[in-house]
Design a protein around this motif. Structure first.
Motif, short mmCIF file in Angstrom:
data_model
loop_
_atom_site.label_atom_id
_atom_site.label_comp_id
_atom_site.label_asym_id
_atom_site.label_seq_id
_atom_site.Cartn_x
_atom_site.Cartn_y
_atom_site.Cartn_z
N ASP A 119 -39.48 117.39 -5.70
CA ASP A 119 -40.20 116.14 -6.04
C ASP A 119 -41.16 116.48 -5.66
OD1 ASP A 119 -37.55 114.75 -5.88
OD2 ASP A 119 -37.33 114.46 -3.74
N ARG A 120 -42.18 117.38 -5.16
CA ARG A 120 -43.62 117.47 -4.94
C ARG A 120 -44.50 117.41 -6.09
NH1 ARG A 120 -43.65 122.08 -0.77
NH2 ARG A 120 -42.38 121.04 1.05
N GLU A 121 -45.53 116.99 -5.75
CA GLU A 121 -46.14 116.40 -7.46
C GLU A 121 -45.98 117.81 -8.23
OE1 GLU A 121 -50.14 114.41 -6.66
OE2 GLU A 121 -49.28 113.06 -5.10
N THR A 122 -46.72 119.05 -7.39
CA THR A 122 -47.22 119.77 -8.03
C THR A 122 -45.82 121.02 -7.50
OG1 THR A 122 -49.18 119.82 -7.88
CG2 THR A 122 -48.45 122.07 -8.54
N VAL A 123 -44.84 121.63 -8.75
CA VAL A 123 -43.92 122.40 -8.45
C VAL A 123 -44.21 123.12 -8.40
CG1 VAL A 123 -41.56 123.05 -8.98
CG2 VAL A 123 -41.85 120.19 -9.01
N GLY A 124 -44.26 124.40 -7.57
CA GLY A 124 -45.08 125.89 -7.52
C GLY A 124 -44.33 127.16 -7.52
N PRO A 125 -44.42 128.09 -8.06
CA PRO A 125 -43.47 129.66 -8.10
C PRO A 125 -42.13 129.40 -7.00
CG PRO A 125 -44.83 130.07 -6.66
CD PRO A 125 -44.98 128.56 -7.29
N PRO A 126 -40.80 129.78 -7.00
CA PRO A 126 -39.99 129.92 -6.22
C PRO A 126 -40.30 130.82 -5.10
CG PRO A 126 -39.44 130.38 -7.91
CD PRO A 126 -41.23 130.15 -8.05
N VAL A 127 -40.36 129.60 -3.82
CA VAL A 127 -40.20 129.76 -2.61
C VAL A 127 -38.69 130.39 -1.99
CG1 VAL A 127 -42.39 129.02 -1.89
CG2 VAL A 127 -39.96 127.80 -1.31
N ASN A 128 -39.27 131.25 -0.66
CA ASN A 128 -37.87 132.07 0.03
C ASN A 128 -38.21 131.31 1.04
OD1 ASN A 128 -37.17 134.02 -1.80
ND2 ASN A 128 -38.66 134.81 -1.66
N TYR A 129 -36.71 131.37 2.19
CA TYR A 129 -36.47 131.24 3.24
C TYR A 129 -34.81 131.70 3.63
CZ TYR A 129 -40.08 126.90 2.30
OH TYR A 129 -40.90 125.97 2.34
N MET A 134 -16.87 131.26 -7.77
CA MET A 134 -18.27 130.58 -7.54
C MET A 134 -18.73 130.18 -5.43
SD MET A 134 -18.62 127.03 -8.52
CE MET A 134 -19.44 127.09 -10.28
N SER A 135 -19.91 130.78 -5.55
CA SER A 135 -20.39 130.33 -3.72
C SER A 135 -20.69 129.53 -4.12
CB SER A 135 -21.87 131.58 -3.84
OG SER A 135 -22.91 131.02 -4.33
N ASP A 136 -20.87 129.09 -2.47
CA ASP A 136 -21.15 127.63 -1.94
C ASP A 136 -22.76 127.11 -2.33
OD1 ASP A 136 -20.09 125.60 -0.56
OD2 ASP A 136 -21.93 126.23 1.45
N GLY A 137 -23.49 128.30 -2.84
CA GLY A 137 -25.10 127.87 -3.07
C GLY A 137 -24.89 127.58 -4.45
N ILE A 138 -23.75 127.89 -5.77
CA ILE A 138 -23.52 127.22 -6.88
C ILE A 138 -23.32 126.07 -6.69
CG2 ILE A 138 -22.37 127.76 -9.10
CD1 ILE A 138 -25.46 129.88 -8.36
N ALA A 139 -22.09 125.90 -5.91
CA ALA A 139 -21.21 124.63 -6.28
C ALA A 139 -22.08 123.33 -5.29
CB ALA A 139 -20.14 125.17 -4.72
N ARG A 140 -23.06 123.25 -4.22
CA ARG A 140 -23.73 122.60 -3.54
C ARG A 140 -25.11 123.41 -3.48
NH1 ARG A 140 -21.52 121.31 1.54
NH2 ARG A 140 -22.07 123.36 2.25
N PRO A 141 -26.14 123.33 -4.65
CA PRO A 141 -26.99 123.74 -5.04
C PRO A 141 -28.88 123.09 -4.13
CG PRO A 141 -26.78 122.39 -7.25
CD PRO A 141 -25.82 122.60 -6.10
N TRP A 142 -28.37 121.63 -3.80
CA TRP A 142 -29.48 121.50 -3.07
C TRP A 142 -29.14 120.94 -2.16
CZ3 TRP A 142 -32.68 118.88 -6.99
CH2 TRP A 142 -32.47 119.22 -7.96
N THR A 158 -29.36 134.55 -0.59
CA THR A 158 -27.71 135.95 -0.33
C THR A 158 -28.03 135.42 0.68
OG1 THR A 158 -29.70 136.72 0.82
CG2 THR A 158 -29.92 137.66 -1.66
N ALA A 159 -26.86 136.35 1.14
CA ALA A 159 -26.32 136.23 2.31
C ALA A 159 -27.41 135.70 3.86
CB ALA A 159 -25.50 136.94 3.52
N ASP A 160 -28.93 136.12 4.26
CA ASP A 160 -29.92 136.17 4.60
C ASP A 160 -30.13 135.00 4.09
OD1 ASP A 160 -28.72 138.24 5.87
OD2 ASP A 160 -29.94 139.45 5.34
N SER A 161 -30.62 134.16 2.64
CA SER A 161 -32.00 133.67 2.47
C SER A 161 -31.18 133.16 1.69
CB SER A 161 -33.41 134.60 2.23
OG SER A 161 -33.13 135.50 1.16
N ILE A 162 -32.17 131.59 1.40
CA ILE A 162 -32.46 131.38 -0.18
C ILE A 162 -34.11 131.53 -0.78
CG2 ILE A 162 -30.56 130.08 0.87
CD1 ILE A 162 -33.21 127.24 0.90
N THR A 163 -34.27 130.78 -1.95
CA THR A 163 -35.00 130.72 -2.99
C THR A 163 -34.66 129.73 -4.28
OG1 THR A 163 -35.19 133.47 -3.47
CG2 THR A 163 -36.67 131.91 -4.98
#
Length: 108
Positions: free
Chosen positions: A38-48, A1-9, A28-33
């Motif tokens: 908490d935003r009024e309009t939850v839009g499509p997933p974003v990448n960072y 289980m990756s850290d992202g799954i264990a701590r998704p927030w 991934t190793a480089d990015s999150i989606t």
């Protein structure tokens, strides 16, 4: 289980002194989606980039509590920041006045 799954927030920097709660849906190793629930309009997933993550949490409540605690800590410094900004404006005014005085003296 990756850290992202264990701590998704996560807390993501929004602007100085504020972080937004972010739900990591994929990483991934480089990015999150994910999304900002908490935003009024939850839009499509974003990448960072992974560098955008300030802190990670196991629960939504943990992320929100950390954000609120950090805001309180930030606010403890408000008076010192206002004092520093006042001093900076005074120093900038003195610099401007000295510059104008020098220019005017050179023109004479």
């Amino acid at each position: 289980m990756s850290d992202g799954i264990a701590r998704p927030w996560a807390l993501m920097r929004h602007h100085a002194g504020w972080a937004d709660v972010f739900l990591i849906e994929k990483e991934t190793a480089d990015s999150i989606t994910g999304v900002y629930p908490d935003r009024e309009t939850v839009g499509p997933p974003v990448n960072y980039s992974m560098r955008a993550v300030l802190a990670r949490f196991e629960t939504l409540e943990g992320a929100r509590a950390a954000r609120e605690g950090a805001v309180l800590e930030w606010r403890k410094h408000d008076a010192a920041v206002r004092d520093a900004e006042t001093a900076l404006r005074a120093a900038e005014k003195a610099r401007e006045d000295a510059w104008l005085t020098c220019l005017r003296g050179s023109a004479g």
